[in-house]
Structures are given as structure tokens and as C-alpha cells.
Write a protein that holds these residues in place. Sequence first.
Motif, short mmCIF file in Angstrom:
data_model
loop_
_atom_site.label_atom_id
_atom_site.label_comp_id
_atom_site.label_asym_id
_atom_site.label_seq_id
_atom_site.Cartn_x
_atom_site.Cartn_y
_atom_site.Cartn_z
N LYS A 24 0.72 -1.10 -0.21
CA LYS A 24 -0.01 -0.02 0.20
C LYS A 24 0.89 1.17 0.13
O LYS A 24 0.35 2.24 -0.51
CB LYS A 24 -0.88 -0.03 1.28
CG LYS A 24 -2.06 -0.96 0.98
CD LYS A 24 -2.93 -0.98 2.25
CE LYS A 24 -4.30 -1.84 1.88
NZ LYS A 24 -3.81 -3.32 1.53
N THR A 25 2.04 1.02 0.40
CA THR A 25 3.02 2.35 0.45
C THR A 25 3.79 2.37 -0.80
O THR A 25 3.58 3.71 -1.33
CB THR A 25 3.95 2.59 1.78
OG1 THR A 25 4.43 1.16 1.66
CG2 THR A 25 3.07 2.64 2.88
N THR A 45 3.43 5.10 -12.09
CA THR A 45 2.82 6.33 -11.27
C THR A 45 2.49 7.43 -12.22
O THR A 45 2.96 7.64 -13.10
CB THR A 45 3.91 6.68 -10.27
OG1 THR A 45 4.97 7.32 -11.01
CG2 THR A 45 4.26 5.72 -9.31
N LYS A 51 -2.09 14.55 -13.29
CA LYS A 51 -2.84 14.54 -11.81
C LYS A 51 -3.81 15.69 -12.04
O LYS A 51 -4.92 15.87 -11.75
CB LYS A 51 -2.00 14.82 -10.83
CG LYS A 51 -1.42 13.40 -10.19
CD LYS A 51 -0.69 13.74 -8.94
CE LYS A 51 0.13 12.51 -8.57
NZ LYS A 51 0.99 12.74 -7.41
N GLN A 217 -5.77 4.82 9.13
CA GLN A 217 -6.37 5.80 8.34
C GLN A 217 -7.60 6.40 9.46
O GLN A 217 -8.36 6.99 8.72
CB GLN A 217 -6.46 5.80 6.85
CG GLN A 217 -5.08 5.76 6.03
CD GLN A 217 -5.52 5.66 4.77
OE1 GLN A 217 -6.58 6.28 4.30
NE2 GLN A 217 -4.66 5.06 3.84
N CYS A 263 -8.17 0.56 2.24
CA CYS A 263 -7.42 1.26 2.92
C CYS A 263 -7.72 1.94 4.21
O CYS A 263 -6.96 1.79 5.06
CB CYS A 263 -6.41 2.29 2.02
SG CYS A 263 -7.69 3.66 1.56
N ASN A 314 -4.57 3.49 -1.95
CA ASN A 314 -5.42 4.73 -1.79
C ASN A 314 -7.03 4.15 -2.15
O ASN A 314 -7.85 5.02 -2.08
CB ASN A 314 -5.14 6.02 -2.65
CG ASN A 314 -4.87 5.58 -4.22
OD1 ASN A 314 -5.44 4.70 -4.37
ND2 ASN A 314 -4.41 6.33 -4.92
N TYR A 348 -13.23 13.37 5.71
CA TYR A 348 -12.39 12.21 5.44
C TYR A 348 -11.98 11.95 7.22
O TYR A 348 -12.26 12.55 7.92
CB TYR A 348 -10.91 12.65 4.99
CG TYR A 348 -10.02 13.79 5.80
CD1 TYR A 348 -9.05 13.25 6.75
CD2 TYR A 348 -10.33 15.14 5.64
CE1 TYR A 348 -8.34 14.53 7.17
CE2 TYR A 348 -9.76 16.05 6.13
CZ TYR A 348 -8.65 15.84 7.13
OH TYR A 348 -8.02 16.77 7.85
N ASP A 639 -9.96 12.48 -5.74
CA ASP A 639 -9.08 11.44 -5.24
C ASP A 639 -7.74 12.12 -5.09
O ASP A 639 -7.10 11.60 -3.91
CB ASP A 639 -8.76 10.52 -6.62
CG ASP A 639 -10.11 9.80 -7.12
OD1 ASP A 639 -10.93 9.76 -6.18
OD2 ASP A 639 -10.30 9.61 -8.20
N GLU A 640 -7.35 13.14 -5.92
CA GLU A 640 -6.14 13.76 -5.44
C GLU A 640 -6.19 14.47 -4.22
O GLU A 640 -5.33 14.45 -3.18
CB GLU A 640 -5.71 14.45 -6.47
CG GLU A 640 -5.58 13.84 -7.82
CD GLU A 640 -4.40 13.12 -7.82
OE1 GLU A 640 -3.31 13.08 -7.25
OE2 GLU A 640 -4.34 11.72 -8.61
N LYS A 643 -5.71 12.42 -0.97
CA LYS A 643 -4.41 11.91 -0.79
C LYS A 643 -3.82 12.80 0.36
O LYS A 643 -3.17 12.34 1.19
CB LYS A 643 -3.62 11.76 -2.00
CG LYS A 643 -4.00 10.74 -2.64
CD LYS A 643 -3.18 10.61 -4.16
CE LYS A 643 -3.74 9.61 -5.05
NZ LYS A 643 -3.03 9.56 -6.51
N ASN A 644 -4.14 14.11 0.28
CA ASN A 644 -3.55 15.10 1.29
C ASN A 644 -4.52 15.95 1.80
O ASN A 644 -4.74 17.28 1.22
CB ASN A 644 -2.26 15.81 0.78
CG ASN A 644 -1.49 16.45 1.92
OD1 ASN A 644 -1.94 16.55 3.09
ND2 ASN A 644 -0.73 17.31 1.40
#
Length: 1171
Positions: A24-25, A45, A51, A217, A263, A314, A348, A639-640, A643-644
Amino acid sequence: MFIYLCKKIAIPGNTRLKCISWNKTQGFIACGGEDGLLKVLKLETQTDEAKIKGLAAPNNISVTQTLEGHSGFVQVVTWNEQYQKLTTSDQNGLIIVWMLYRGSWYEEMINNRNKSVVRSMSWNADGQKICIVYEDGAVIVGSVDGNRIWGKDLKGSHLCHVAWSSDSKILLFGMANGEIHIYDNQGNFIVKMKLSCLVNLTGAFSIAGIQWYHGTQGYVEPNCPCLAVCYDNGRCQIMRDENDYNPVLIDTGINVVCIQWNCNGSVLAVAGSLKAPSQDKDVSIVQFYTPFGEHLRTLKVPGKEISSLAWEGNGLKIALAVDHYIYFANIRPRYKWGYCSNTVVYAYTRADRPECSVVFWDTKNNEKYVKYVRSLISITTYGDFCVLATKADENQPQYVLVLCNSIGTPLDPKYIDIEPWFVTMTKTHVIAASREAFYVWQYRVAKKLTAMEINQLARTRKEGRERIYHIDDTSSSGSGEGHLDYSRAFEATRDPICAITASDKILLVGRASGIIQRYSLPSVALVQSYTLDCRAYQLSLNCNSSRLAIIDLSGVLTLLDLDPRAAGSAGQPEAGEQLKLERKDVWDLKWAKDNPDLFAMMEKTRMYVFRNLDPEEPIQTSGYICNFEDLEIKSVLLDEILKNPEHPNKDYIINFEIRSLRDSRALIEKVGIEESSQFIEDNPHPRLWRLLAEAALQKLDLQTAEQAFVRCKDYQGIKFVKRLGNLQSESMKQAEVAAYFSRFEEAERMYLDMDRRDLAIGLRIKLGDWFRVLQLLKTGSGDSDDALLEQAHNAIGDYFADRQKWLNAVQYYVQGQNQERLAECYYMLEDYQGLENLANSLPENHKLLPDIAYMFVRVGMCEQAVSAFLKCNRPKDAVDTCVHLNQWNKAVELAKNHNMKEIGSLLARYASHLLEKNKILDAIELYRKANYFFEAAKLMFKIADEESKKRTKPLRVKKLYVLSALLMEQCHEQMQNAQRGKVKEKSSESASALAGMLEEDVLSSTNRFADNAWRGAEAYHFFILAQKQLYKGSVDAALKTALHLRDYEDIIPAVDIYSLLALCACANRAFDTCSKAFVKLESLETLKPEQRQQYEDLALEIFTRYKPKYNKKNDLDDVLESRDGKLPVCVATGAPILEYRFWMCSVCKHCMKANEASHYNACPLCHSTVS
């Protein structure tokens, strides 16, 4: 969520796969199969550019490595993500640990027991320990560096599965017979797990998987089920912990081979096979469930037999091992999100918080507001508002709909008893539906309320603003008058609700059978029903409620025409007829807000725009559509962002222009304005006219610009063109146009080139760019600039003050001479010296002085506050401040200086407040400080009286009486001084005589009170003195002192007086006095019978031995009785004073023999210094 297959990879040599695992990482995928096959793959990637464009993650393989070392069928592969290790095992029992070195995988450790085969391996949450279980019952726990921590042989057990708890304290062992045993992390057996999913089942069944989500998470909600156990017969249970006696039970209906959490523990994938009714072969299937057992999706997979599955890190992809292929499926999660007034709202979970984090991200200003919500169910948005649906309490089945604005401020919460599975909102209503019923709430927003309506808010229920309806009711009379009646809402229905949507006019409710019920709003009357061939998953209405888009469970889009057509019009579809459009793999759709025939939809990784059922060419993207108006689609790359989620990036908001807008822009650029206007005339839209108007402005074609602004109804634009027409200079027009199009630097440069600094400054003032205004002002000179300079300094001061940079603000406010804001800044900086200097610099009666004074009051600076109040001629406020800050002497002084009469009432009020709280000594101190000695003395006398009744320490009581008497003496002195002052003012003797008489009257009442206080002090003084003399052995002196006590029976209890007298007399052999004391004691009514008996017995005992004979009177008695008045008594010895020379205290006026006075520095009674 929506899922679709997107790629298929064949394994060379048609080698059958057994297991697959996804790191997963780092993103590596390991797959193992027959003949020792072990491969590590990695997908490409995504580039940053891809992106930002919102392209879906690529499916091309960038890394492929075959790992050689196994000979048998590879059965177990597991990753240690923390330490970048891969652990694999084959049918011969060989275990290999692989490590990553310079991009390739190499053997690091090998282990082989040669006795049995490894059935399962599991690393704990932090990657420090691995537990390996063998088929023959052997268990080994080892460390990450290869050392064995402990081993155990579970005799007679056939093991097949192992799982760690998230805290690494518990191990679960799955047995071949289907049992699950719970052990601690040292290998000690605790208990067998209760398997509720197998109740009433017979026959053999084996465990298909044990998966424990470790909470890395965070959890979907507090106390969320996270331990999944599944059997090959399809029965599954999801537990909160290993001892959960009430787990979530699922019957998947398939023969399960493998299970896996995503995840963040929000989706459980269950892979297996199902016998197809029409065919002999099995069909491979993956089912997806929430932790609460709700079925999300079913994915059919081609091939004969699925053997394993793995989630990407993710959660947006899943890999499936089927026969000799790896299939990849893309997942479009149904995020909890919404879009309202330029704000993206998304939720989230975090590992460090039990609540859901809901972020309100203002995409225009790039500011975000975070709100923490427990047990969030959904987010729904419309216009400027958003509704958060949550559970009210984990233990009670109650739910809350919280109406929020676009920065997350809660405006109105509503508690409901039905579970809001589906929520939709319109401009005026929020509708929440469970499976059986729906609740309609006509919400109001505070900014639109008048004062009258606010008073009516309490009665909103009675007005029917909240109503509830059962889905099977055909009448429109929902429960909602007064109290909401939920009794009907919980009645079951055979055809449950599966989707809802609403517009201003209508509400549509989709049911599982395919029926869609249409209700009118706001009356909520059932108008019509439509029947579909599918079960709706998502419903969406266009802007005029004429068409409905339906996406079903399998992602098929159909359109329904809701408008009734005119009868007899051939070829036209009737109301409720399906339109000729069907698209597959659709997962999102949004109608245009300003055109009923335009909608955008997401199909796999492409966005299509449809106009009148005709698609434009697709755009590659994976964004979620948040808005479609003005021929522009706004899409957000959730989605992006997720991630953060704490740092959303504006690059992840993408605007797409539809074809007509792109074509019009191209025409204007290439062909020109006149030809373009003809094209826009044929395809009219306000946005296209605005585009034309802007292009015409650029070229200063004012006539075309004005016509275009008229067509798009832009009044400000029309006014702007008129203003441009009145300007003579061409360059001035160009500068104005540049400013209109926000090219401010260019406009400013043009103004300065024309030597119009005033216009450049005006432009910057409009923009609020005061720093630039200041720069421009400093470049020139002029008297009129002084006022502007002051304004600029103050505006910059405001800028810093708004950001709480008070120190910077002070500098600018000083230059701008803004004393009001300067005072505020000094106060915020706690610069009280600066504030005092400012107050001193202000002229008298300045309007700011009271504000500054109150600032000082708030921080307890009495002196400064008083001087500020006096400077603005507000003595009453100054006195109030002194009272508030307990500076009573200052308050009295001010009141006297300004001839204020209410100080007495103030003191009385404060004293009564203190007395209510039983702070009597504080009240005395208050009166004393304020020179109200009489009130202070009265309170002190009261305390002394109470203490005397309590019969506490006599010395303490004496001191209290003395204090009371001393306060009375101060009171006398105060009154005499006052009278003397008045006498000085009056010259005549008659006036002074009258004053003296008045003084006598006033003093007489206080004198009586003072005498009482001194009597109390005397009583306890002699009481203590007699006992001291007795203990010292001066029995004669003690008797004389004790005889004085007979005068004080009203102060000291008679029992104490005569007991002491009897004792002193007995010690002095004066038995006649002793006898009289006993007679007095026996006759006291306050004594209890048993006490009286004791006195009688004691008297009998004494007087049988000593006769109480009468002594001849001594000289002293003769003297005492022969005189008219009483002789003064020496307070030092208790004896009468017979001499003519004696000492008298100047304070208490009590006497002492001259020869005794030399032994004392202070008066024995009042303790004032002997002069």
C-alpha cells in the motif's frame, strides 16, 4: 461507489495464480502461483501534469520482476510495508523474506521446518513481528530482523489462518474445523470466539478469511466494526473487537475464497464464485460491503476461478487473481462531499481523531475551515447551504440534520427519528428518507428573517414546516401538525425507497421495484407514478423539472421525460416515457443550471456533455462534477485532494468549456466580431453574448459591445459602455477597459503615462490596495494629499489590525492620527503606559476618554480610570469604578469632593451583598475604610455577641468587644470633628450653643451603644483576670475581681460567673461568699436537674466540713457601702481604687492604680499605648 474492470494482464506460460498482495505504500504487487511462480509488478505512477488534468491513474506496468527461489505452489505472500520486505511461502513449507535493493528484490532470509506447510503469515501493525502458522499446529512469532521471539505447538489443531489485533496484544488463530481461538501475544490461550454467523448451520465449512483492519487511516465512525471473519459457505460476521457478542452478520450468497479491507476500513471486498443458473460453470464474483453490512456493489469477473484479491493503497483500484490472469478494476468511491457557493465540502477520517473531519474549502480565496463531526452519514449541498446528516448518539437511534453555511457555521439543527439513508435539498426544503418513510423540512435561513418572523420561529412546527410521510401512503396528509408522529414511519414496506431527488416544484422518490413516485412541492401531494425497468441508484432532475436522469445499480444511464405532451401530437413521447438514450458505466451526472437540455456525465474515465441527447467529444478526466452553468463545467479531483486532505490545492479544481463556448471563442479570434455575432445569434446564450461583449470592448467596438451586454442583460456592462462613450481620449478608454478586465497593473501604467496620478490612486483605492496608494502618494506632492495620506495610513492600520498584528497597526495609526483605533491597539497589546499617555494627551471632554476609562476599569487600573473619567467630567462613573474595584476610601473621597449623596446607599448595597455571602468581617472592613464607623461597630458588636453565646475563647470575645468599642470611639471623634467644623463656620455663640446641644442628642444614642461595648469588654477582661489571679495563687485578688463579675450577668452566663466566684471564695476560705454563690447556682433556672443535683451534692460535701460563718466586714466593704457612687476599679488588679491619684486610659477611660501603671506599656483592657 462504482466499479468497472479496466485492465487484464496474462501470466506467461498460463501459470495458475493462487495469491496476490498489493504493497500500500510503494505500490508493488506480488503474485504467487503454481511451479514456484512469484512475480513483483508495479503500475506506472501518475505524472503531476496528468494529475492536474484529472486523468485516471494509468494501468501500464512499469516494473516486472520474477523472483526465483520457490519450487512448489506459492500459497502465501504478505508485505511488511514499514520495513519494505516481502514474505512468501510455498507448499513445501519454504519461507523466503525478500528485500528491496536498488529497485530490485533479493532474498534476505530463508527458513524451512521440513515438517509441515505454512498456511498463513501475518505482520503486526507496526511491522515489528510476524506470526507464521503451520498446518500441523506449530506457531512461530519472529521479529523483523529474523530472530525467533517464541514458538508453540498447538497439539491436535490444524491451523489455517492468523490475524493480529491493531494494538498487537491479541492473536486470532483460525482452525481447519472452522473454530477461531483467541490468544494473547505471548501464546497463552484466552477463549474461543463466538461465531454468530454459523448459528443453525450444519455440515463442514472452512474459514475463507480473517481480516482485522488496524485503523491506520482512522475509522468511519467511533466504535466501527473492523474485524471481518468469513466462511467458504458465504456466511460472514464483522465485529467491533474479538469479544463482540452482537456482530454485523452478512450472507454473501457466494462460495467465498478471499476477503480484504480497503485502505481506510470503509469497504470490505469478498471474492468468490456462484453457480450460474443457466450454465454449468461457476461465475467469479466480488461483493462489496460497508462495515455495517450494507451491500454496495457486485462485480462479475470473467474466468473460471478467482483465487485472491488485493486493494491498492488509496483504495481506487483492486487487483484480482483469476486463473492465469490479473484483472484490475477501477473504483469510483461515493465520497461524502458537496459543492456550495465556490466551496467544496468534503469529509475524511484521521487515525488520531474519532470524529470525521469535514473541510469547507473556499476555492475562490483558497481558505479552509475544518469542523469535526461524530458519526457523519452524508453531506448534501444546494445554493449557499449544506446539510450534514449525523447520528445524534451512538446508543440511541436518533439522527440530526445540521443546516450549515459555506464556512461550516451551524445555522439550524433538526433531530429526526428515521435514519437518513437518502438526503436531498432544494432552495426551500430538506428531504431525508429512510427505507420506509421520508421527512420534509421547510428550512429558513436567518439572514432572510424579519424581526416578526424570528418571534414566530418557535411556532414553526405548528405551521407544518416539518412533516413525515410513509412511502405506502397515497394521501398527502403527512404527520406534522404540532408533534411529529413517527409511529407510522417505522412500519415495514415490501418496496423500500432506494433513491430520492427534488427541485423547487417536485419531489421524486425511487423504489426498489422500479416505481418512481412524484410529489408536488411544497404541498407534498402524490401526483403521479412512473415505472422503470431498473432499480434506481441515483436520480437527477434538470433545471425546469422536465427531465429525469436515472443511474441504476449497474451504472446504466436512462432519461425519463416528465412533461405531459399535448394530446395527438404525433411522434412526441408522452409524460413518463423513456427517451432514446442509454449509456453504460456511468458514475456521475450533473444537469446544467441554465439549460434544461444540457447535462454532463462521467463514463469510466471520460466526461461527456450532452445537448438534446447528442454527445460532444469526450474529455479524459476522473473528476467529480460539482457545477455546470454558463457553458462551463467545474470538476473537482477528489481522489487527489483526499491523498492530502489537510492541504487542498487549487490545481485540483478544473474548469471545462463546452464546445459551443470553445467554438465561439475560436471564431472571435480567427474570423472577427461581425461574423461571430451572427453565429451567436443562431446559438444564443448569455455566456456567448458576454464573450462577444468582452471581445468588442477589447477592440473598443462600443456599439457591438452595448448590443451584446443588452442581450446578456448585464446592466453594469451597459453603464460601463455608456461611460466609455463619454470619454474623449482613446488611451483613457483603453486604460478603463484594462481595469474592467482586471489588468490593473496595465491600467495603472497607462494612467501614469497620461500623467493622471489621481486616477491611478483612485483605481488602487477601489481595489483596496492601500500599500500601493501610499507609494503613489509619496511620489508626488500636493495639499489635497494630506487627507488621503491620513486615510491610507488608517486603512493600512486596519489591514494589520484585522490580522491581529497590533504592533504594526500602531505605527500606521499614529501617522494617521486615529486615536480611537490607537487606543484599541494599545489595549490589545496590553501597553497600558501608552494608553495612559494617550488619555493624558487628549483634550478635556474628548469623546474617547470614557472608552479609555472603561479599558482601564476592565484591567483593574483604578487610578488611571478615575483620572480619565474626571477629565471627561463624569465623577459618578469615577465613583462607580472605585466601588467596582473595592477602592471605597477613594470612592468616599470622590463623593465628598463632588458633593454626591448616594455613597451611603452604595455602601449599604455592597455591605448587604457581603452579608448575604456571610462575609461579615469584609463588610466591617468596608465600612471602616469608608469611615462609616457606627455601622462597622454595630456589626462588630453583633459578632462579639454571637461569639459570646457560642462560649468560645473568652480572650477572642474580649478582643471583639474592644474592637467594637474602639470603632465607636472613632465614630465619636468623627462626629465631634464634624461639629467643630460647622461651629467654625458659624460665628455667633448662640449657633455654637445650638450645635453643642444637637451634638449631645446625636451622641447620646451612640454613647449608649459604646457603653455596651465597653461593658462587654470589661466583663470578659475581669473574667479572664480572675482566673489568671487564681492560677497564680493570688486568691484574695481573684476573689475581689470575681465579685465584680456579679454586675455582668447579662453578658457572661450566670453559671460561669458564680462557679468562678464559688471557686475563688473557697480558695480564699471565704465560705460565707462561697455559700451565697452556691445558693445562687442552685436557684438558676437554666440548669438541668442532674446539674443542679451535682451542685447540691458538692455544697453538702463542702459545708459539712467548713461552716459558712459570717466574717466581720473589713474596711474595704465599709468604704464601698458608705460612698454614694461606685469606686473606680483598677483594670490591672481588679481592686477598687481608694487613692486620689490614679492613671486613666485616654482611649477607653478605664483606671489603674498609679503604682501599677508603671508596670504596663499598654492599657490592660483596650491595649492602647500608655503615654
